[in-house]
Design an enzyme around this catalytic site. Structure first.
Site, mmCIF file in Angstrom:
data_model
loop_
_atom_site.group_PDB
_atom_site.id
_atom_site.type_symbol
_atom_site.label_atom_id
_atom_site.label_comp_id
_atom_site.label_asym_id
_atom_site.label_seq_id
_atom_site.Cartn_x
_atom_site.Cartn_y
_atom_site.Cartn_z
ATOM 1 N N GLU B 67 0.821 -1.215 0.000
ATOM 2 C CA GLU B 67 0.000 0.000 0.000
ATOM 3 C C GLU B 67 0.853 1.262 0.000
ATOM 4 O OE1 GLU B 67 -0.518 -2.614 1.921
ATOM 5 O OE2 GLU B 67 -2.616 -3.262 1.676
ATOM 6 N N PHE B 129 -12.016 -7.469 13.707
ATOM 7 C CA PHE B 129 -10.927 -7.918 12.848
ATOM 8 C C PHE B 129 -10.546 -6.816 11.858
ATOM 9 C CE2 PHE B 129 -9.446 -10.079 8.922
ATOM 10 C CZ PHE B 129 -8.237 -10.518 9.432
ATOM 11 N N GLN B 130 -9.278 -6.500 11.828
ATOM 12 C CA GLN B 130 -8.731 -5.453 10.946
ATOM 13 C C GLN B 130 -9.371 -4.084 11.158
ATOM 14 O OE1 GLN B 130 -8.440 -7.056 6.902
ATOM 15 N NE2 GLN B 130 -6.455 -7.912 7.468
ATOM 16 N N LYS B 179 -17.947 -0.710 5.923
ATOM 17 C CA LYS B 179 -18.387 -1.706 4.952
ATOM 18 C C LYS B 179 -19.893 -1.635 4.698
ATOM 19 C CE LYS B 179 -17.145 -6.362 3.557
ATOM 20 N NZ LYS B 179 -16.493 -7.607 3.967
ATOM 21 N N MET B 492 24.395 8.390 2.796
ATOM 22 C CA MET B 492 24.240 9.690 3.431
ATOM 23 C C MET B 492 24.489 9.600 4.933
ATOM 24 S SD MET B 492 23.824 12.790 3.037
ATOM 25 C CE MET B 492 22.992 13.393 1.574
#
Ligand SMILES: Cc1ncc(C[n+]2csc(CCOP(=O)(O)OP(=O)(O)O)c2C)c(N)n1
Ligand SMILES: [Mg+2]
Lengths: 173, 577
Positions: B67, B129-130, B179, B492
């Site tokens: 993502e 969940f999630q 949802k 760096m």
């Protein structure tokens, strides 16, 4: 070094969920401790008003205004010094009823704007309104009686200068 | 796919009876002129993906491999097109994986709308969940965010999201959709958003400020301009050029302002800041007027503020009132959209040329050339330098390519030496310095400007943060050119360890895999170069390729980037070695 002063911020916002998080995150990010906070509706329908009290410098206050106003749902933010506002706090003291007729408490109640707002066989509750110092003073005086509970509200403040929110909203829409 | 201006439909309302929230989300995207989004599916966003399947002829979805990659691709797309980039993900881990890209877009003012799925409304707050509080997590790094729990909110909120993301100073907006709201049916009606009452996208222009700024500019004997991304975001390149040419003012850029003015423009005096050019850094403390245009005085630009341009009158052209006086106290702030403010000030500016003053920049450039640039671009040592690779790419691209850089030494070298003829051609993570940005951002850039060459220049460390996006490149057949400048170090950080931590190289050496084999594993043509005599031809083969191409260049391991302003030092203390 610039002086640290007490600033009272009045932030007019839309009445949406989550706006408090957004505002408090701005203080958090700069490590500013919020001394007191009050949220309520305002003089305008559907517009909320937050009042934050913070001890910071003038330039920090100016930058904070910019960051607060940058939030999409903030209509306008103002910061005022102590002499620019009229302000009050309210406190409630819960004390055992055995002290109800103590002379000292009675004289304290005559002093300033304090009232007994509840009396039961076991306890009574004093409500007091005033400046922070006055409430602090009252707290110190009542403490020896054994405070069963104590709570103080955040500052509420009205500014002496005009805050032209209604005009602004007209201009926006 | 790519047009310079946003092809947004006129403000007619479009209606549909009894459609699902998920379909409404797609309809909103189409109404906003979106035909390309990046994302990754999962449980809580599946209804929207189901609609994406049905609408795939109108709306292309690119499956990134993470993502974070979706956000950076959306950013790359936005940066080269000026349009809003869109990324979509599921709830929980999908949503949290977006956060780095959102923070990057926020600090670099990139217009982006992120859509996340969320558990159903009745489960909110139950640790379902999630379920994660992505609104809470992302709040400090979004321009705006909103959680939709009812399908009927979708059109208005989506319209508002796009308006807020692209208007004023652009930024990321996150819309979290439960949802149930994706399943619910409702009568859809879309109205474009053209204002939000609590939000003033562009501040009003104050004519007194314009006059005061013109006076400072006209009276200055040694004026200097520092311009930033505001010129690009405001599409004000022409107005900007007209101003500097008329007034004859040497102009230096911040890393995000790069490419707004062609590299070869005679008034382009290079980069300011930590690894900027010698002259503009030194002369910041000698100019009598410092004119900042669409930039925000980042600490990497100013060094120690106590010793920054104290002698100069400061004029700040800026769209965001919160930036004025934030870091540097201005004498005159010109608020507004730079496209308008620059056009307004132009007639008030006297024609001028500051040739003696300009000569001071050139003199410093000669010193920098002798001490630094010559050895970077025409090295006599054995090891390849990053600088000569960029020079080779310049020769092959003629300055017409979009250059996407990652974060580290290679980024500074790229920005110092890459040549640009056109605006919106430099894509890099400036404010956040997000390693892993370049590979996915290059995908978005190439899809936004398919007719232009897109070259990603990436360090070996940064590359491995988002290397899995090679899968996206393979699957989607996006012909980006990928150059890894491999110094086998987090260079760096190693440079700082060398200069400021007595060469204690704590965890900066990298034992790297065979990058060529990895690219080939994704069926991407790949080569490795480690000798100078092979560099030019390899770069040419890469540029000539019609397909994606991976080129690893093994560069010297312990090269350093100079000039450098040590942290905490003044811009005057810029070092050449
Ligand atoms: C996500 C992230 N983690 C850590 C850093 C700190 N950091 C800045 S530059 C750098 C080294 C980059 O190494 P590489 O990609 O190999 O580039 P080089 O400097 O060697 O050219 C690191 C670790 C960062 N900018 N971003
Ligand atoms: Mg490296």
């Amino acid at each position: 070094m610039e002086d640290i002063q007490k600033f009272t911020f009045s932030v007019y916002t839309e009445n949406n969920i989550g706006i408090l998080n957004r505002l408090s995150a701005i203080f958090l990010k700069r490590h500013f401790n919020i001394e007191s906070m009050t949220v309520s509706k305002s003089e305008i329908d559907d517009v909320h008003r937050f009042i934050f009290v913070v001890n910071i410098t003038k330039s920090q206050s100016d930058k904070l205004i910019g960051q607060l106003e940058k939030q999409i749902e903030v209509i306008r933010a103002y910061s005022h010094t102590e002499d620019e506002i009229i302000y009050q706090e309210t406190a409630l003291f819960k004390i055992s009823s055995k002290h109800l007729y103590d002379e000292d408490i009675q004289s304290r109640l005559k002093f300033k704007r304090a009232n007994i707002v509840a009396i039961t066989p076991h306890y009574f509750v004093i409500e007091a309104t005033g400046l922070k110092d006055e409430i602090d003073n009252m707290h110190d005086k009542l403490k020896p009686y054994g405070l069963l509970q104590f709570v103080r509200s955040g500052r509420i403040a009205i500014s002496r200068p005009k805050m032209a929110i209604s005009e602004l909203l007209k201009e926006y829409s | 796919m790519s047009t310079e201006t946003q092809t947004v439909k006129p403000t007619t309302t479009s209606k549909m009876v009894n459609i699902s929230g998920a379909e409404a989300v797609i309809k909103c995207l189409l109404e906003e002129g979106i035909d390309l989004i990046y994302g990754y599916p999962g449980g809580a966003i599946m209804p929207v993906y189901d609609e994406l399947y049905k609408y795939q002829d109108k709306l292309q979805h690119v499956l990134t491999r993470h993502e974070q990659g979706a956000t950076h691709a959306a950013q790359g797309y936005a940066r080269v097109t000026g349009k809003v980039g869109v990324a979509i993900a599921t709830s929980g881990p999908g949503a949290t994986n977006l956060v780095t890209g959102i923070a990057d877009a926020q600090i670099d003012s990139t217009p982006m709308v992120c859509i996340t799925g969320q558990v159903a409304k009745h489960l909110l707050g139950s640790d379902a969940f999630q379920e994660t509080d992505i609104i809470g997590i992302s709040m400090p790094v979004t321009k705006w965010s909103y959680q939709i729990t009812d399908a009927s909110e979708i059109p208005e909120i989506m319209a508002k999201a796009f308006y807020i993301a692209r208007s004023g100073r652009p930024g990321p907006v996150l819309i979290d959709i439960t949802k149930n709201a994706q399943f619910e049916k409702f009568d859809f009606e879309y109205k474009k958003c053209t204002s939000v009452r609590s939000y003033k996208a562009i501040p009003d222009i104050n004519d007194h400020a314009i006059n005061a700024a013109a006076e400072i500019i006209n009276e200055a004997k040694k004026p200097m301009i520092v311009f930033g991304q505001g010129v690009i975001l405001g599409k004000a390149e022409e107005e900007f050029k007209a101003l500097i040419e008329k007034a004859g003012i040497p102009s230096a850029w911040t890393i995000l302002g790069l490419s707004a003015l062609p590299t070869d423009h005679p008034l382009n005096v290079g980069m300011v800041g930590m690894h900027g050019n010698y002259g503009p850094n030194k002369l910041t403390n000698e100019c009598d007027a410092l004119i900042a245009i669409g930039m925000r005085f980042d600490d990497r630009v100013t060094g120690n503020l106590d010793f920054y341009a104290k002698q100069a009158k400061v004029v700040h052209f800026e769209i965001d009132p919160a930036e004025v006086d934030k870091n540097v106290k201005t004498d005159v702030a010109v608020l507004g959209d730079v496209k308008e403010t620059l056009a307004k000030i132009l007639p008030k500016i006297n024609k001028n040329s500051h040739s003696d003053w300009m000569q001071e920049f050139k003199d410093y450039m000669d010193i920098e050339y002798d001490k630094v640039i010559k050895d970077d671009l025409y090295p006599e040592k054995e090891g390849l330098t990053m600088g000569e690779v960029i020079k080779q790419i310049n020769e092959a691209s003629k300055g017409d390519a979009i250059i996407v850089s990652d974060v580290g030494q290679h980024q500074m070298i790229t920005c110092r030496y890459a040549k640009f003829n056109k605006s919106k051609s430099n894509v890099t993570s400036g404010g956040l310095g997000t390693m892993g940005f370049a590979l996915p951002a290059a995908i978005g850039a190439k899809m936004g400007q398919p007719d232009r060459e897109v070259v990603a220049i990436i360090g070996d460390g940064s590359y491995q943060m988002t290397i899995q996006e090679l899968g996206t490149i393979y699957q989607t057949k996006i012909p980006v050119k990928i150059v890894v400048l491999n110094n086998e170090f987090l260079g760096m950080v190693r440079q700082w360890q060398q200069l400021f931590f007595d060469k204690r190289y704590a965890s900066t050496e990298m034992i790297n895999p065979d990058f060529v084999t990895i690219a080939k594993g994704y069926h991407i043509e790949a080569e490795q170069v480690s000798k100078r005599e092979n560099l030019a031809s390899a770069v040419q083969r890469m540029m000539d390729s019609k397909d994606a191409f991976f080129l690893e260049v093994c560069v010297e391991k312990e090269g350093n980037v100079f000039p450098m302003i040590p942290s905490g030092a003044s811009v005057s203390d810029v070092r050449l070695s």
